[in-house]
Scaffold this active site. Structure first.
Site, mmCIF file in Angstrom:
data_model
loop_
_atom_site.group_PDB
_atom_site.id
_atom_site.type_symbol
_atom_site.label_atom_id
_atom_site.label_comp_id
_atom_site.label_asym_id
_atom_site.label_seq_id
_atom_site.Cartn_x
_atom_site.Cartn_y
_atom_site.Cartn_z
ATOM 1 N N LYS A 202 -7.789 -12.503 3.255
ATOM 2 C CA LYS A 202 -7.288 -13.707 3.921
ATOM 3 C C LYS A 202 -8.514 -14.439 4.466
ATOM 4 O O LYS A 202 -8.614 -14.729 5.659
ATOM 5 C CB LYS A 202 -6.291 -13.289 5.016
ATOM 6 C CG LYS A 202 -5.530 -14.418 5.642
ATOM 7 C CD LYS A 202 -4.496 -15.052 4.734
ATOM 8 C CE LYS A 202 -3.874 -16.267 5.403
ATOM 9 N NZ LYS A 202 -3.060 -17.087 4.492
ATOM 10 N N TYR B 249 -5.301 -0.725 11.222
ATOM 11 C CA TYR B 249 -4.539 0.451 11.641
ATOM 12 C C TYR B 249 -5.376 1.402 12.486
ATOM 13 O O TYR B 249 -4.836 2.251 13.194
ATOM 14 C CB TYR B 249 -3.985 1.212 10.422
ATOM 15 C CG TYR B 249 -2.899 0.459 9.671
ATOM 16 C CD1 TYR B 249 -2.377 -0.725 10.165
ATOM 17 C CD2 TYR B 249 -2.395 0.942 8.469
ATOM 18 C CE1 TYR B 249 -1.398 -1.423 9.488
ATOM 19 C CE2 TYR B 249 -1.405 0.248 7.781
ATOM 20 C CZ TYR B 249 -0.912 -0.934 8.291
ATOM 21 O OH TYR B 249 0.065 -1.609 7.613
ATOM 22 N N ASP C 120 -1.025 -1.842 2.192
ATOM 23 C CA ASP C 120 0.221 -1.178 2.564
ATOM 24 C C ASP C 120 1.401 -2.004 2.051
ATOM 25 O O ASP C 120 2.334 -1.496 1.416
ATOM 26 C CB ASP C 120 0.258 -1.061 4.103
ATOM 27 C CG ASP C 120 1.387 -0.174 4.591
ATOM 28 O OD1 ASP C 120 2.094 0.415 3.751
ATOM 29 O OD2 ASP C 120 1.560 -0.070 5.820
ATOM 30 N N ASP D 269 3.674 -1.435 -1.739
ATOM 31 C CA ASP D 269 5.129 -1.241 -1.740
ATOM 32 C C ASP D 269 5.817 -2.291 -2.600
ATOM 33 O O ASP D 269 6.772 -1.997 -3.321
ATOM 34 C CB ASP D 269 5.685 -1.278 -0.314
ATOM 35 C CG ASP D 269 5.806 0.121 0.266
ATOM 36 O OD1 ASP D 269 5.164 1.039 -0.282
ATOM 37 O OD2 ASP D 269 6.541 0.305 1.253
ATOM 38 N N ASP E 97 -1.335 -14.030 0.709
ATOM 39 C CA ASP E 97 -0.040 -14.719 0.604
ATOM 40 C C ASP E 97 0.214 -15.163 -0.836
ATOM 41 O O ASP E 97 1.309 -14.991 -1.376
ATOM 42 C CB ASP E 97 0.036 -15.900 1.584
ATOM 43 C CG ASP E 97 -1.231 -16.734 1.611
ATOM 44 O OD1 ASP E 97 -2.287 -16.256 1.143
ATOM 45 O OD2 ASP E 97 -1.183 -17.881 2.086
#
Ligand code: ATP
Length: 345
Positions: free
Chosen positions: A186, A140, A242, A246, A218
């Site tokens: 990852k 980001y 992020d 959620d 994943d």
């Protein structure tokens, strides 16, 4: 004498903050914590009074405090303002001023409230995890970044100090909990994740009592739905955090139940995950559980009083069962709910 800066903010912010302060005051009276509260303008109401969402006096107040308790900010009244006057701009400035690089979001399914979860009760029962998300680095913020007619690109980049400091926050949190930590990356595809994993492994050496494992993001997304009970602290970078925070936030089944903490270089900030809910503001029916639980996190993470933090959690759990608010299908108002928490303390 620990100084708590209160930033009640907009909408239901002041109502739920008041409830949280009553709980802190009750504990203060019982335990002699010597808490000192000071209120500061923030968000839309600060803009109305001082012409800016994060006035100088508020800035001074939060920098001098030991902890910040924030209600909620924003609402339709301020949506049309120029960007620099918007409440959300104040929130970004607050985060920047305090160097808040770690966001802590617990997702706990309270005993007896399993039916609220979108998961089957047997999967939801006993879920009690904490997502620790890196907040100021990663893709980001990484450079170079750009967009042209024909291509666009971003950079996922982490430096050693950035990974180390958020990892320490997560391991410290694990020491206050069940001493289990899973780091999510990852690393099978991304160099930045390979590096993340290596640095987390190094930090883990300093926490031999914490059982540490690594998961690919994943796989972790699946685990959070199929066997969320397995996890305690989940440490991850900005992008993956992020998304996963959620995902985890829907497990308890209501927005009104989710507290959060943001820790960093200076004063830590504690706030409910929900927004200012202008539709119910001033009606006395806001669920203050998330704000009260945020005060509980303040006791645990800012004042290093985890036993008191857990006491707050247990009292809220009792109140949720005996005096549920309208958002949970009950009839108790903010006041009645808070009274029930105070009795249960
Ligand atoms: P934001 O953009 O700041 O997140 P939002 O309006 O999208 O704001 P929230 O304000 O968090 O989202 O809440 C959405 C709805 O959920 C509210 O309009 C309200 O009806 C309900 N809600 C949120 N928090 C609470 C709470 N503490 N108690 C009761 N209901 C709530």
């Amino acid at each position: 004498m620990p100084k708590i800066a209160l930033l009640p903010g907009d909408g239901i912010g002041p109502e739920v903050t008041e409830a949280a302060v009553r709980v802190l005051e009750a504990l203060d009276a019982a335990e002699g914590l010597g808490l000192v509260f000071e209120r500061f303008a923030f968000g839309g109401e600060a803009n109305d009074r001082f012409g800016e969402p994060f006035p100088e006096e508020t800035k001074r107040g939060v920098l001098e405090a030991d902890a910040v308790l924030l209600g909620a900010i924003g609402g339709p009244k301020w949506d049309a303002l120029p960007r620099e006057k918007r409440p959300e701009t104040g929130l970004l400035a607050l985060r920047k001023t305090l160097g808040l690089f770690a966001n802590l979001r617990p997702a706990k399914v309270m005993a007896g409230l399993e039916a609220l979860s979108p998961l089957r009760s047997e999967l939801a029962r006993g879920v009690d995890l904490l997502i620790v998300r890196e907040l100021t680095g990663g893709i980001y913020f990484g450079t170079p970044r750009g967009i042209t007619e024909d291509e666009a690109y971003n950079t996922m980049r982490y430096t050693r100090p950035e990974v180390e400091r958020v990892a320490r926050v997560a391991f410290d949190a694990a020491m206050k909990r069940k001493r289990r930590l899973v780091s999510v990356d990852k690393a099978n595809v991304l160099e930045v994740s390979e590096f993340w994993r290596k640095v987390v492994e190094e930090v883990a050496q300093d926490y031999p009592e914490v059982e540490t494992e690594h998961q690919y993001v994943d796989a972790m997304a699946m685990h959070l739905v199929t066997r969320p009970q397995r996890f305690d602290v989940v440490l991850t970078g900005n992008l993956f955090g992020d998304i996963l925070s959620d995902l985890a936030s829907v497990l308890p089944g209501s927005l009104g139940l989710l507290p959060s903490a943001s820790l960093g270089e200076k004063t830590p900030v504690f706030e409910p995950v929900h927004g200012s809910a202008p539709d119910i503001a001033g009606k006395g029916r806001a669920n203050p559980a998330a704000a009260i639980l945020s005060a509980g996190m303040l006791l645990t993470y800012a004042l290093e009083l985890p036993e008191l933090g857990q006491r707050v959690e247990r009292a809220v759990e009792t109140a949720l069962k005996t005096a549920p608010t309208p958002d949970l299908g009950g009839t108790a108002g903010t006041e009645a709910f808070t009274e029930t928490v105070l009795k249960a303390l």
